[in-house]
Design a protein around this motif. Structure first.
Motif, PDB file in Angstrom:
ATOM      1  N   TYR A   1     -77.832  75.616 117.774  1.00  0.00           N
ATOM      2  CA  TYR A   1     -79.403  76.102 117.851  1.00  0.00           C
ATOM      3  C   TYR A   1     -80.206  75.127 118.597  1.00  0.00           C
ATOM      4  O   TYR A   1     -79.951  73.692 118.301  1.00  0.00           O
ATOM      5  CB  TYR A   1     -79.899  76.315 116.363  1.00  0.00           C
ATOM      6  CG  TYR A   1     -79.282  77.397 115.895  1.00  0.00           C
ATOM      7  CD1 TYR A   1     -79.892  78.691 116.025  1.00  0.00           C
ATOM      8  CD2 TYR A   1     -78.484  77.586 114.760  1.00  0.00           C
ATOM      9  CE1 TYR A   1     -79.372  80.162 115.440  1.00  0.00           C
ATOM     10  CE2 TYR A   1     -77.860  78.400 114.227  1.00  0.00           C
ATOM     11  CZ  TYR A   1     -78.392  79.735 114.603  1.00  0.00           C
ATOM     12  OH  TYR A   1     -77.882  80.858 113.925  1.00  0.00           O
TER      13      TYR A   1
ATOM     14  N   THR B   1     -80.850  84.821 117.099  1.00  0.00           N
ATOM     15  CA  THR B   1     -79.779  84.524 118.169  1.00  0.00           C
ATOM     16  C   THR B   1     -80.588  84.193 119.457  1.00  0.00           C
ATOM     17  O   THR B   1     -80.473  83.116 120.306  1.00  0.00           O
ATOM     18  CB  THR B   1     -78.956  85.472 118.485  1.00  0.00           C
ATOM     19  OG1 THR B   1     -78.150  85.756 116.999  1.00  0.00           O
ATOM     20  CG2 THR B   1     -77.847  85.019 119.607  1.00  0.00           C
TER      21      THR B   1
ATOM     22  N   ARG C   1     -81.368  80.090 120.091  1.00  0.00           N
ATOM     23  CA  ARG C   1     -80.024  79.727 120.638  1.00  0.00           C
ATOM     24  C   ARG C   1     -80.413  79.943 122.097  1.00  0.00           C
ATOM     25  O   ARG C   1     -79.850  80.634 122.853  1.00  0.00           O
ATOM     26  CB  ARG C   1     -78.738  80.557 120.215  1.00  0.00           C
ATOM     27  CG  ARG C   1     -78.495  80.165 118.706  1.00  0.00           C
ATOM     28  CD  ARG C   1     -77.394  81.076 118.265  1.00  0.00           C
ATOM     29  NE  ARG C   1     -76.034  80.797 118.959  1.00  0.00           N
ATOM     30  CZ  ARG C   1     -75.178  79.757 118.392  1.00  0.00           C
ATOM     31  NH1 ARG C   1     -75.458  79.020 117.610  1.00  0.00           N
ATOM     32  NH2 ARG C   1     -74.173  79.791 119.414  1.00  0.00           N
TER      33      ARG C   1
ATOM     34  N   ASN D   1     -75.647  86.400 110.128  1.00  0.00           N
ATOM     35  CA  ASN D   1     -75.700  85.298 111.322  1.00  0.00           C
ATOM     36  C   ASN D   1     -74.596  84.316 110.900  1.00  0.00           C
ATOM     37  O   ASN D   1     -74.378  83.629 112.106  1.00  0.00           O
ATOM     38  CB  ASN D   1     -77.163  84.877 111.208  1.00  0.00           C
ATOM     39  CG  ASN D   1     -77.701  83.812 112.011  1.00  0.00           C
ATOM     40  OD1 ASN D   1     -77.609  84.484 113.383  1.00  0.00           O
ATOM     41  ND2 ASN D   1     -77.814  82.728 111.668  1.00  0.00           N
TER      42      ASN D   1
ATOM     43  N   TYR E   1     -71.327  85.300 112.368  1.00  0.00           N
ATOM     44  CA  TYR E   1     -71.433  85.305 113.818  1.00  0.00           C
ATOM     45  C   TYR E   1     -71.405  83.805 114.446  1.00  0.00           C
ATOM     46  O   TYR E   1     -70.583  83.782 115.218  1.00  0.00           O
ATOM     47  CB  TYR E   1     -72.882  85.830 114.365  1.00  0.00           C
ATOM     48  CG  TYR E   1     -73.201  85.569 115.808  1.00  0.00           C
ATOM     49  CD1 TYR E   1     -72.312  86.202 116.778  1.00  0.00           C
ATOM     50  CD2 TYR E   1     -74.026  84.500 116.288  1.00  0.00           C
ATOM     51  CE1 TYR E   1     -72.674  86.327 118.178  1.00  0.00           C
ATOM     52  CE2 TYR E   1     -74.300  84.439 117.657  1.00  0.00           C
ATOM     53  CZ  TYR E   1     -73.606  85.142 118.739  1.00  0.00           C
ATOM     54  OH  TYR E   1     -73.731  84.941 119.891  1.00  0.00           O
TER      55      TYR E   1
END
Length: 210
Positions: free
Chosen positions: A94, A205, A209, A135, A138
């Protein structure tokens, strides 16, 4: 030769799934546990086995993620706290607003866990916790399935599965949500919750990110 009871069972197999919209709410009970309770003379809001099983699922998922949220936000139970957790998020890829994301994740786990334990606003709580755990899956999927040195996603997948199941089953009879529409008609609320959870994962995301 079949009995009338067998014929009834075949005709009402779909209705007994709990996802059948009854034409007359005064004569048909929509929830499987409601029908089971009514048939043996107990309160239509209570079927001990199913209700107790769903309570266990709620306590396990809500309690586990609630404690993790307390670790993230307040540093309790030897947790990292917001500052260290934001650094962990940075190490996981992140790159934007990691402190804000730390607050969002921690508060979501605390609030969603508490609501799930109570059985209050269950679809919203389950959807929020599904977004958090999905999340995490993922993030960790490239490390493999098994935990090993702590990088696998199997643990988070189990939690996500519990959240997904509760999203579609509803909270059960031992809950604050006992007389709510989302307990009596869990399917449409479950679908909405699933869409919102998926949208939240995509949004996190894309926004955090870069």
């Amino acid at each position: 030769m079949t009995s009338s009871k067998d014929d009834y069972g075949r005709r009402n197999y779909f209705e007994d799934s709990g996802y059948f919209e009854a034409a007359d709410d005064d004569t048909k009970l929509s929830e499987p546990e409601d029908r089971l309770g009514a048939e043996d003379g107990r309160s239509p809001q209570w079927h001990s086995g199913l209700s107790f099983g769903l309570l266990i699922l709620r306590l396990v998922l809500g309690g586990t993620l609630g404690v993790h949220g307390l670790q993230k936000v307040f540093g309790l139970f030897d947790g990292p706290g917001i500052g260290d957790f934001s650094q962990i998020l940075g190490d996981q890829g992140y790159t934007s607003q990691t402190t804000l994301l730390s607050w969002l994740g921690g508060v979501t786990e605390i609030a969603g866990g508490a609501l799930l334990v109570l059985g209050l606003f269950t679809p919203a709580a389950a959807a929020a916790l599904l977004a958090v755990t999905a999340n995490a899956v993922y993030l960790k999927h490239r490390a493999g399935f098994f935990l090993g040195d702590g990088n696998g996603f199997e643990y988070h997948l189990v939690l996500a599965g519990l959240a997904l199941a509760l999203l579609f089953t509803g909270p059960g009879g031992i809950s604050v949500d006992t007389n709510t529409p989302w307990r009596r008609r869990p399917l449409p609320f479950g679908i909405v919750g699933l869409v919102l959870a998926a949208g939240a994962v995509v949004a996190v995301t894309l926004l955090f990110r870069r």
